[in-house]
Design a protein around this motif. Structure first.
Motif, PDB file in Angstrom:
ATOM      1  N   PRO A  93       0.729  -1.410  -0.220  1.00 19.21           N
ATOM      2  CA  PRO A  93      -0.100   0.064  -0.002  1.00 19.21           C
ATOM      3  C   PRO A  93       0.480   1.267   0.185  1.00 19.21           C
ATOM      4  CG  PRO A  93      -0.538  -1.155   2.050  1.00 19.21           C
ATOM      5  CD  PRO A  93       1.010  -1.818   0.598  1.00 19.21           C
ATOM      6  N   ALA A  94       0.209   2.638  -1.008  1.00 21.47           N
ATOM      7  CA  ALA A  94       1.148   3.716  -0.760  1.00 21.47           C
ATOM      8  C   ALA A  94       0.986   4.178   0.809  1.00 21.47           C
ATOM      9  CB  ALA A  94       0.455   4.399  -1.795  1.00 21.47           C
ATOM     10  N   PRO A  95       2.145   4.791   0.958  1.00 16.83           N
ATOM     11  CA  PRO A  95       1.845   5.731   2.148  1.00 16.83           C
ATOM     12  C   PRO A  95       0.756   6.453   1.835  1.00 16.83           C
ATOM     13  CG  PRO A  95       4.616   5.640   1.352  1.00 16.83           C
ATOM     14  CD  PRO A  95       3.368   5.460  -0.003  1.00 16.83           C
ATOM     15  N   LYS A  96       0.791   6.667   3.669  1.00 18.84           N
ATOM     16  CA  LYS A  96      -0.540   7.864   4.123  1.00 18.84           C
ATOM     17  C   LYS A  96      -0.372   8.992   3.363  1.00 18.84           C
ATOM     18  CE  LYS A  96      -4.218   8.876   7.799  1.00 18.84           C
ATOM     19  NZ  LYS A  96      -2.678  10.008   8.707  1.00 18.84           N
ATOM     20  N   ASP A  97      -1.007   9.496   2.858  1.00 18.95           N
ATOM     21  CA  ASP A  97      -0.681  10.796   2.528  1.00 18.95           C
ATOM     22  C   ASP A  97      -1.683  11.629   3.429  1.00 18.95           C
ATOM     23  OD1 ASP A  97      -3.734  11.862   1.651  1.00 18.95           O
ATOM     24  OD2 ASP A  97      -3.227  11.298  -0.170  1.00 18.95           O
ATOM     25  N   SER A  98      -1.713  13.662   3.656  1.00 20.75           N
ATOM     26  CA  SER A  98      -1.957  14.017   4.525  1.00 20.75           C
ATOM     27  C   SER A  98      -2.735  15.628   4.025  1.00 20.75           C
ATOM     28  CB  SER A  98      -0.825  14.932   5.821  1.00 20.75           C
ATOM     29  OG  SER A  98      -0.197  13.605   6.806  1.00 20.75           O
ATOM     30  N   LYS A  99      -3.222  15.181   3.046  1.00 24.58           N
ATOM     31  CA  LYS A  99      -4.362  15.663   2.700  1.00 24.58           C
ATOM     32  C   LYS A  99      -4.946  16.634   3.046  1.00 24.58           C
ATOM     33  CE  LYS A  99      -2.539  14.644  -2.126  1.00 24.58           C
ATOM     34  NZ  LYS A  99      -2.466  14.123  -3.125  1.00 24.58           N
ATOM     35  N   MET A 129       0.441  20.252   3.018  1.00 22.58           N
ATOM     36  CA  MET A 129       0.044  19.549   2.482  1.00 22.58           C
ATOM     37  C   MET A 129       1.456  19.857   0.620  1.00 22.58           C
ATOM     38  SD  MET A 129      -2.818  19.340  -0.056  1.00 22.58           S
ATOM     39  CE  MET A 129      -3.976  20.071   0.428  1.00 22.58           C
ATOM     40  N   LEU A 130       1.435  20.987   0.500  1.00 21.63           N
ATOM     41  CA  LEU A 130       3.098  20.244  -0.537  1.00 21.63           C
ATOM     42  C   LEU A 130       3.721  18.835  -0.814  1.00 21.63           C
ATOM     43  CD1 LEU A 130       4.794  24.174  -0.283  1.00 21.63           C
ATOM     44  CD2 LEU A 130       3.773  22.934  -2.049  1.00 21.63           C
ATOM     45  N   GLU A 131       3.998  18.385   1.220  1.00 21.91           N
ATOM     46  CA  GLU A 131       5.298  17.063   1.635  1.00 21.91           C
ATOM     47  C   GLU A 131       4.003  16.079   0.444  1.00 21.91           C
ATOM     48  OE1 GLU A 131       8.008  15.973   1.773  1.00 21.91           O
ATOM     49  OE2 GLU A 131       8.711  18.086   1.694  1.00 21.91           O
ATOM     50  N   SER A 132       2.409  15.974   1.109  1.00 24.01           N
ATOM     51  CA  SER A 132       1.123  15.431   0.558  1.00 24.01           C
ATOM     52  C   SER A 132       1.785  14.311  -0.739  1.00 24.01           C
ATOM     53  CB  SER A 132       0.253  15.271   0.931  1.00 24.01           C
ATOM     54  OG  SER A 132      -0.012  15.028   2.470  1.00 24.01           O
ATOM     55  N   ASN A 133       1.797  16.080  -1.613  1.00 22.99           N
ATOM     56  CA  ASN A 133       1.639  15.650  -3.335  1.00 22.99           C
ATOM     57  C   ASN A 133       2.940  15.335  -3.540  1.00 22.99           C
ATOM     58  OD1 ASN A 133      -0.788  17.227  -2.999  1.00 22.99           O
ATOM     59  ND2 ASN A 133      -0.201  19.470  -3.445  1.00 22.99           N
ATOM     60  N   LYS A 134       4.213  15.395  -3.573  1.00 23.91           N
ATOM     61  CA  LYS A 134       5.031  14.439  -3.377  1.00 23.91           C
ATOM     62  C   LYS A 134       4.690  13.078  -3.662  1.00 23.91           C
ATOM     63  CE  LYS A 134       8.254  17.863  -1.911  1.00 23.91           C
ATOM     64  NZ  LYS A 134       9.722  18.006  -1.174  1.00 23.91           N
ATOM     65  N   ILE A 135       4.271  11.930  -2.649  1.00 27.88           N
ATOM     66  CA  ILE A 135       3.749  10.909  -2.826  1.00 27.88           C
ATOM     67  C   ILE A 135       3.793   9.924  -3.684  1.00 27.88           C
ATOM     68  CG2 ILE A 135       3.004   8.987  -0.626  1.00 27.88           C
ATOM     69  CD1 ILE A 135       2.575  11.145   1.386  1.00 27.88           C
ATOM     70  N   ASP A 136       2.829  10.199  -4.204  1.00 27.55           N
ATOM     71  CA  ASP A 136       2.612   9.638  -4.985  1.00 27.55           C
ATOM     72  C   ASP A 136       3.464   9.029  -6.549  1.00 27.55           C
ATOM     73  OD1 ASP A 136       0.396   7.902  -6.440  1.00 27.55           O
ATOM     74  OD2 ASP A 136       0.081   9.685  -7.701  1.00 27.55           O
ATOM     75  N   GLY A 137       3.824  10.385  -6.735  1.00 26.25           N
ATOM     76  CA  GLY A 137       4.434   9.950  -7.746  1.00 26.25           C
ATOM     77  C   GLY A 137       5.953   9.773  -7.317  1.00 26.25           C
ATOM     78  N   ASN A 143      10.200   4.983  -5.623  1.00 29.81           N
ATOM     79  CA  ASN A 143      10.933   4.495  -4.639  1.00 29.81           C
ATOM     80  C   ASN A 143      10.122   5.015  -3.378  1.00 29.81           C
ATOM     81  OD1 ASN A 143      12.929   5.926  -3.266  1.00 29.81           O
ATOM     82  ND2 ASN A 143      13.760   7.802  -4.386  1.00 29.81           N
ATOM     83  N   TYR A 144       9.842   3.717  -3.196  1.00 31.13           N
ATOM     84  CA  TYR A 144       8.833   4.104  -1.442  1.00 31.13           C
ATOM     85  C   TYR A 144       9.199   4.696   0.037  1.00 31.13           C
ATOM     86  CZ  TYR A 144       5.463   1.351   2.006  1.00 31.13           C
ATOM     87  OH  TYR A 144       5.106   1.552   2.542  1.00 31.13           O
ATOM     88  N   ALA A 145      10.868   4.649  -0.304  1.00 29.93           N
ATOM     89  CA  ALA A 145      11.362   5.088   1.080  1.00 29.93           C
ATOM     90  C   ALA A 145      11.488   6.342   0.680  1.00 29.93           C
ATOM     91  CB  ALA A 145      12.678   4.566   1.282  1.00 29.93           C
ATOM     92  N   ALA A 146      11.917   6.915   0.053  1.00 29.43           N
ATOM     93  CA  ALA A 146      11.012   8.707   0.050  1.00 29.43           C
ATOM     94  C   ALA A 146       9.678   9.224   0.156  1.00 29.43           C
ATOM     95  CB  ALA A 146      11.688   9.448  -1.616  1.00 29.43           C
ATOM     96  N   ALA A 147       8.627   7.955  -0.764  1.00 33.00           N
ATOM     97  CA  ALA A 147       7.731   8.696  -0.729  1.00 33.00           C
ATOM     98  C   ALA A 147       7.027   8.240   0.904  1.00 33.00           C
ATOM     99  CB  ALA A 147       6.518   7.034  -1.197  1.00 33.00           C
ATOM    100  N   GLN A 148       8.051   7.097   1.556  1.00 32.07           N
ATOM    101  CA  GLN A 148       6.983   7.540   3.305  1.00 32.07           C
ATOM    102  C   GLN A 148       8.025   8.332   4.083  1.00 32.07           C
ATOM    103  OE1 GLN A 148       5.441   4.181   4.587  1.00 32.07           O
ATOM    104  NE2 GLN A 148       5.588   6.453   6.917  1.00 32.07           N
ATOM    105  N   GLU A 149       9.190   8.501   3.373  1.00 24.11           N
ATOM    106  CA  GLU A 149      10.057   9.997   4.419  1.00 24.11           C
ATOM    107  C   GLU A 149       8.838  10.997   4.310  1.00 24.11           C
ATOM    108  OE1 GLU A 149      13.338  12.972   3.485  1.00 24.11           O
ATOM    109  OE2 GLU A 149      13.912  10.113   3.233  1.00 24.11           O
ATOM    110  N   SER A 150       8.004  11.597   2.619  1.00 22.40           N
ATOM    111  CA  SER A 150       7.080  12.690   2.840  1.00 22.40           C
ATOM    112  C   SER A 150       6.108  12.558   3.211  1.00 22.40           C
ATOM    113  CB  SER A 150       7.207  12.300   0.753  1.00 22.40           C
ATOM    114  OG  SER A 150       8.294  13.050   0.397  1.00 22.40           O
ATOM    115  N   SER A 151       5.862  11.130   3.534  1.00 20.47           N
ATOM    116  CA  SER A 151       4.524  10.738   3.670  1.00 20.47           C
ATOM    117  C   SER A 151       4.261  11.561   5.663  1.00 20.47           C
ATOM    118  CB  SER A 151       4.002   9.171   3.914  1.00 20.47           C
ATOM    119  OG  SER A 151       3.390   9.040   5.531  1.00 20.47           O
ATOM    120  N   ASP A 152       6.092  11.207   5.852  1.00 23.56           N
ATOM    121  CA  ASP A 152       5.903  11.204   7.576  1.00 23.56           C
ATOM    122  C   ASP A 152       6.257  13.113   7.868  1.00 23.56           C
ATOM    123  OD1 ASP A 152       6.255   8.399   8.164  1.00 23.56           O
ATOM    124  OD2 ASP A 152       8.164   8.191   8.176  1.00 23.56           O
TER     125      ASP A 152
END
Length: 188
Positions: A93-99, A129-137, A143-152
């Motif tokens: 599953p994709a990391p949780k976003d905070s939108k 919001m800006l960090e959450s927008n990076k997660i999906d891309g 790059n799951y590690a960077a997506a998780q880092e943006s989610s955090d």
């Protein structure tokens, strides 16, 4: 020591050490992948593997140790004839976003007056919001590690924003009570 995955008979195999790859007799056209590589690449284009293709005297193959599990998920080999929708990698599953919390924080901050409960939490909501927008891309790029880092980071920004908003509102309520009491006392 780097280990490599190869494509044999249109199937992914490995991981293998350099000695194991030499014993397998890979060719310069064999597709390989290792940690740090974005995509599968012909072995002739990997600097560490070019020595395997130079003429060398015959050697006794080294015993093959048990492959160790990789900490990082490797991309699955896709031949060039696969459909575009087949190239989607599944890392879970994709990391949780905070939108949603970011939008709520920005909206509530917009309708509150004062610097502390209004503008500052809104800025943290925007950063979330800006960090959450990076997660999906990042997730779709593998790059799951960077997506998780943006989610955090997004979750942290929203949490800080709500804390600042709460503290600011408490201070405004205390100030309002103080002014009300002072006004009543001056009219007596």
């Amino acid at each position: 020591m780097a280990t490599y995955y190869i494509v044999e008979n249109n199937q992914q195999a490995g991981p293998f050490t350099l000695d194991q790859l030499a014993a397998k007799g890979i060719t310069p056209e064999t597709n390989v992948w290792t940690d740090g590589m974005a995509n599968w690449t012909p072995a002739s284009q990997v600097t560490e593997l070019q020595a395997l293709f130079a003429p060398q005297p015959a050697q006794q193959p080294a015993p093959q140790p048990e492959p160790r599990p990789q900490a990082e998920a490797q991309p699955q080999y896709q031949n060039s004839y696969s459909a575009p929708e087949d190239n989607v990698q599944d890392f879970g599953p994709a990391p949780k976003d905070s939108k949603t919390p970011s939008i709520i924080l920005m909206a509530v901050s917009l309708f509150c007056c004062g610097l502390c409960p209004g503008l500052l939490p809104g800025a943290f909501g925007l950063m979330g919001m800006l960090e959450s927008n990076k997660i999906d891309g990042l997730y779709r790029a593998g790059n799951y590690a960077a997506a998780q880092e943006s989610s955090d980071k997004a979750a942290k920004y929203v949490k800080i924003g709500f804390i600042i908003f709460g503290v600011g509102m408490v201070l405004e309520i205390i100030a309002g009570i103080f002014y009300f009491v002072a006004g009543v006392a001056s009219n007596m």
